[in-house]
Scaffold this motif. Sequence first.
Motif, PDB file in Angstrom:
ATOM      1  N   CYS A   1      12.140 -57.896 -49.391  1.00  0.00           N
ATOM      2  CA  CYS A   1      10.751 -58.298 -49.156  1.00  0.00           C
ATOM      3  C   CYS A   1      10.386 -59.583 -49.910  1.00  0.00           C
ATOM      4  O   CYS A   1      10.558 -59.663 -51.123  1.00  0.00           O
TER       5      CYS A   1
ATOM      6  N   CYS B   1       6.168 -51.708 -48.655  1.00  0.00           N
ATOM      7  CA  CYS B   1       6.690 -51.593 -50.015  1.00  0.00           C
ATOM      8  C   CYS B   1       5.525 -51.714 -51.012  1.00  0.00           C
ATOM      9  O   CYS B   1       4.446 -52.195 -50.659  1.00  0.00           O
TER      10      CYS B   1
ATOM     11  N   TRP C   1       8.874 -61.543 -40.726  1.00  0.00           N
ATOM     12  CA  TRP C   1       8.877 -60.123 -41.080  1.00  0.00           C
ATOM     13  C   TRP C   1       9.723 -59.333 -40.085  1.00  0.00           C
ATOM     14  O   TRP C   1       9.333 -59.222 -38.909  1.00  0.00           O
TER      15      TRP C   1
ATOM     16  N   CYS D   1       5.991 -54.226 -43.484  1.00  0.00           N
ATOM     17  CA  CYS D   1       6.527 -53.726 -44.753  1.00  0.00           C
ATOM     18  C   CYS D   1       5.447 -52.950 -45.507  1.00  0.00           C
ATOM     19  O   CYS D   1       4.323 -53.430 -45.671  1.00  0.00           O
TER      20      CYS D   1
ATOM     21  N   CYS E   1       3.815 -55.144 -51.174  1.00  0.00           N
ATOM     22  CA  CYS E   1       2.931 -55.480 -50.046  1.00  0.00           C
ATOM     23  C   CYS E   1       1.627 -54.691 -50.136  1.00  0.00           C
ATOM     24  O   CYS E   1       0.538 -55.235 -49.920  1.00  0.00           O
TER      25      CYS E   1
HETATM   26 ZN   LIG Z   1       6.970 -55.624 -48.795  1.00  0.00          ZN
END
Ligand SMILES: [Zn+2]
Length: 719
Positions: free
Chosen positions: A126, A165, A159, A163, A168
Amino acid sequence: MSSYRRFLLDMHIPDWDQAFLSAYDPREMAARWSAAGIGSVMLYCLSHVGLAYWPTKVGTVHGALAGHDFVGESLAACQGEGLEAYAYYSAIFNNQAWHEHPDWRIVPSAPPAIGSFMGKRYGHVCPNNAGYRGFAIAQIDELLEHYEFDGFFFDMTFWPAICLCPSCRDRFRSESSLEIPETVDWSASSWCAFQAAREHWMTEFALLLTNRVKAQRPGIPVYHNAAVLLHNWSRGIDFDHTDASDFLGGDFYGGGLEQQMISRFMTGLSRSRPVEFMTSRTMHLKDHVQSKSFSRIEMQAFAAMSFGAAIRFIDAIDPSGTVNTGVYRELAGIYQSLIPLEPYLGGEPVEDIAVYVSDRSRMNFSENGRSIHESGLRSGSMPHMTAALGAVRALQRAHLPFGVITRKALARLGTYKVVILPDVLRMDEVEIEAIRKYVTSGGRLYASRRSSLTLSDGMRPGTFGLADIFGCDTASDAPGDVTNLAGTIAYIQPKDCDLIRAVLPQTMLSHDLGTDDGPGMVPLHMETQGAVLGTLNLPYGWPEAGTVEDQDWASIHSSPPWNDTCRPVIVEHVINTASGGSGGCTGCGRAIYSAADIESVDHWAHERFFLSLLGRLLDGSPTYGTDAPPFVWMNVLHQPMDQRYAISFLNHPSDDPVVPIHGITFWLSLPPACIPRVLTAVATKEVLAFSVSGAGAVEARLERLDTFQLLILDYSTEP
Ligand SMILES: [Zn+2]
């Protein structure tokens, strides 16, 4: 970059077998490229595998190096051969980083958990993760410290998934005070804000990488792969992403229509030229052996030349480090044939018509309500792009001078005679105001279906943003509900003589409204400010299809026209301007609004209907034209510094073989101050006869077109 003849040897090879890349010889490879007539290459520094091809102190070195430095040795070998050498660096797609740093991984919102883009072999990390950002920057710094590249290319700065994660989630929360929405909803400000954030984040990351290169080497060009700029919204990049690229280039694997669209799109959007068309010599990246036919490869190269674009063919290295040498002998024939053309390439494309492409509209309202955890969003259809591609197809086949523009070209709308808004699903106030100003200043507009109905932040005022320009408005009672005409099929009844003639022997057009993703139609108010050029006719029993029981149908196989509703579908609106015309238009501004996306449908009657509408807007002859068959591409580039036009013809049938065409006539109108002098065929140096028509257009005849002809028309200007 100086050369239009470019090449990339893909090297996405792992190192878990000692035989991998054991036979790779940088010097031999550089000599082979040079012998093939290639002028510019790209050298792999970091592939998707993530193993460095230079002795890095930052990451993990590829096992095949064994004391060697593939980057350094390749660079020296290329410099020795006089080849321009760019660095290739894969960002985000980095398997090694994915393995070593599980906390850097992209967390896809939808299955599969691994390989959300291109399959399970690919690991994604990421760009919002501070650890990964620092790693990428350190590697770039190291590369630039040690190697004198001529330029830098970043692959994969988009991307691969939505995402989720922690980086993010935290970033969206801190920037917007919102949580990442769980549901796609293009009418919700929170969803639109999240998508805008994803796009902004990726642009910021791309700029971070570019600026890192520029900090050490301000003079060298940097670019990011432009291949996904016209993909759907899920890739999370908008057209601001191109701010990170000195010029646009990307790899494409479709057919001629894609090359038409992407070449004109990149030409219109790129900060500098030439733009670069990249494609594999094999049928697709996933194919290592099956080559495109010689004539298709040659055609793609000449097609790039016809737009003044560079061509970069891609071959993939064998796992052992060798290549198919026969392929290079074949490529050499193509690259060598481009050399005589190069001094005559480039210039400003001659364009009368602009097809407007919107980054905000690479989505579909039918996605509303779908969970972000649902797979399949990645490949959602894009009605706006279908319509834009349809317009490109029709304009090319009619040999009309056209370009593809974006919101970054709003300031130069006035240079076009006609602007096309093809079902532009989401527009912002700046775009709407620019279009309004263009038409009220004398410009000519074609707009279709949902253009200006929804704002980029999700707002739907329940009326067209451009209703005053269209001269009509939507009759949808529920604000923004444009699907209440979705049934089986509807008909457009032309009410104007030219339009009636355009579709003969048909008496009307059928428009299939049967699917959410296909063509459609916006219901209009009966009252209009403009003239009605086409009305709606509905089949018996509409909107129901009828059954064996209810007998609510008129013909068992089809649903023929039945009820002429008199409801407007096509409206032409003349706008009196206070100050007269601009942009090549004189007198009044004019708009034709079509409630149906006519240009989306690949059918001769739809095409002729659409072109007839454009003919009404063009008012007189286009700047150039030809009687060549529709599959021939004619392009004209103006090179004012050299006082000449580059006029090209590409014989582009959909199937092999390419059969010569005899006796093509064409014309080109020059500005009044330009006096045509000599018309020359570049390949043969033959001087062609031409005449000048009463209207001042140069008229000439091309006796024979094999695959490609580039003609140069020199002119002088009056003192
Ligand atoms: Zn991310």
